[in-house]
Design an enzyme around this catalytic site. Structure first.
Site, mmCIF file in Angstrom:
data_model
loop_
_atom_site.group_PDB
_atom_site.id
_atom_site.type_symbol
_atom_site.label_atom_id
_atom_site.label_comp_id
_atom_site.label_asym_id
_atom_site.label_seq_id
_atom_site.Cartn_x
_atom_site.Cartn_y
_atom_site.Cartn_z
ATOM 1 N N TYR A 112 1.121 -1.521 -0.124
ATOM 2 C CA TYR A 112 -0.198 0.194 0.204
ATOM 3 C C TYR A 112 1.057 1.377 -0.383
ATOM 4 C CZ TYR A 112 -4.197 2.968 0.721
ATOM 5 O OH TYR A 112 -5.229 3.526 0.783
ATOM 6 N N MET B 147 -7.411 -3.968 -9.142
ATOM 7 C CA MET B 147 -7.460 -5.153 -7.589
ATOM 8 C C MET B 147 -7.539 -6.407 -9.496
ATOM 9 S SD MET B 147 -11.147 -5.649 -6.712
ATOM 10 C CE MET B 147 -12.192 -4.308 -6.564
#
Length: 390
Positions: free
Chosen positions: A111, A305
């Site tokens: 992240y 994704m």
């Protein structure tokens, strides 16, 4: 001995390691509960179950990780020490906290922002204020609060946290709505508001339509009279999923492969071509969204994704003059005032009260069963958001 729930949360197996934290972990609200717990359980090694001194202190539960990796392997349910409450801090008990893709990515180390170790998992959730520091002005005991920013760690039972790091929510909305309001609905709201001047009758196309963001987009757009074309991956229960999204307000629900088929021309006889495309997948899916935008349209990417880059067709840039943008709600919160955030939350809560915005489908899982929740959250075609309840 029969124990109250508040006492049970204080009982832990042996604790060989402790960390002190200033974010969310469970709170003892009175000494009689603490005494009940103390009579039934041993004291955490090197710490107290409950502080009889200054507010705060004690030993509570949190999902802690000390290195990046597979969440099911690196996360451990541990005892965590609470500090004393500072003048501008609040003591809160955590009520519920969802498992979002960003939470998984943070633990995996992929992240954009990564906390220092040891860290507590989770970026979103709702808690109740149970005690105030002497100089706290904007909150009162009993208020519901959510974290303003990512990285605070919400998969725990209570916390001592700075007043400036949280924002209150009304406690007359459903608990699961409150627990899931601060990330996905805010992302959906901003993308629908900030990139194109959308009017009733306009069209938005999106992939990842069954995600938390996707479901919020459907509902907020429907409340504004905006058409949505909602793209999902093919699956055995496609018809049931399509019916569920249409019940939320989706105008059209189609499979990924339909984007490349002639029936799209028939679809655009019933609604205008999209002004706005919302991409949470990347790869070929994003490229297909771009192909269907109207001249001057905009595609906003908020997720990836598929873990594949976004490829922009040259023709879309030259002949349609499309915009390709990105959005990250964490950055939006940093760039905007508390009043801006409050205004958005008030509007979202108004939609909740009107029955126009609901929480995504959720499965409530106890904190102790976190491994089951993590495994479910990481499965493909998952249709239910896992929410840890304390």
């Amino acid at each position: 001995m029969k124990l109250s729930r508040a006492a049970r949360v204080l009982i832990h197996s042996s604790c060989s390691r402790h960390i002190t934290c200033r974010t969310f972990v469970t709170v003892v609200q009175n000494r009689s509960v603490a005494a009940e717990a103390a009579a039934a359980a041993h004291t955490c090694a090197g710490s107290r179950l409950y502080s009889t001194g200054p507010p705060g202190g004690g030993c509570c539960s949190a999902l802690v990780y000390r290195n990046h990796g597979d969440p099911s392997k690196v996360l451990q349910l541990e005892n965590v020490d609470l500090p004393s409450i500072g003048a501008k801090d609040v003591l809160v008990k955590m009520l519920a906290a969802p498992i979002n893709p960003a939470d998984i990515n943070m633990i995996q180390g992929t992240y954009a922002i990564l906390p220092d170790f040891p860290a507590v998992g989770g970026n979103e959730g709702v808690a109740e204020v149970v005690e105030l520091g002497s100089q706290v002005e904007s909150l009162k005991v009993g208020d519901w609060i959510i974290p303003k920013d990512a990285g605070q760690g919400t998969w725990r039972t209570a916390a001592v946290i700075a007043e400036e790091d949280v924002i209150s929510l009304p406690n007359d909305i459903p608990l699961l709505c409150a627990a899931t309001l601060g990330v996905n609905p805010c992302t959906a709201f901003r993308m629908l508001a900030d990139f194109k001047d959308l009017k009733p009758g306009d069209t938005v196309i999106q992939n990842a339509s069954n995600s938390g963001v996707g479901q919020a987009v459907i509902q907020i757009a429907a409340a504004r009279g905006i058409n949505t074309i909602n793209v999902v991956r093919d699956r055995p229960e496609f018809t049931q999923l399509s019916d569920r999204l249409k019940a939320m307000g989706a105008s059209h629900v189609i499979k990924e492969e339909t984007l490349r088929r002639p029936e799209m021309k028939e679809l655009f006889k019933t609604c205008p071509r999209p002004k706005l495309a919302l991409n949470g997948v990347g790869g070929k899916s994003a490229t297909e969204l771009l192909r269907h935008l109207q001249v001057g349209g905009c595609m906003v990417t908020y997720g990836g994704m598929a873990k594949q880059p976004v490829t922009v067709p040259v023709g879309a840039l030259i002949f349609k003059d499309v915009e390709v943008r990105g959005f990250w709600v964490t950055q939006w919160k940093k760039d905007h005032s508390n009043d801006d955030f409050r205004d958005m939350l008030d509007k979202l809560c108004s939609l909740v009260r009107q029955g126009k915005l609901t929480a995504p489908g959720c499965t409530e899982v106890s904190l102790q069963d976190y491994r089951t929740a993590l495994d479910s959250a990481m499965q493909p075609f998952i249709s239910s958001k896992q929410v840890l309840v304390m």
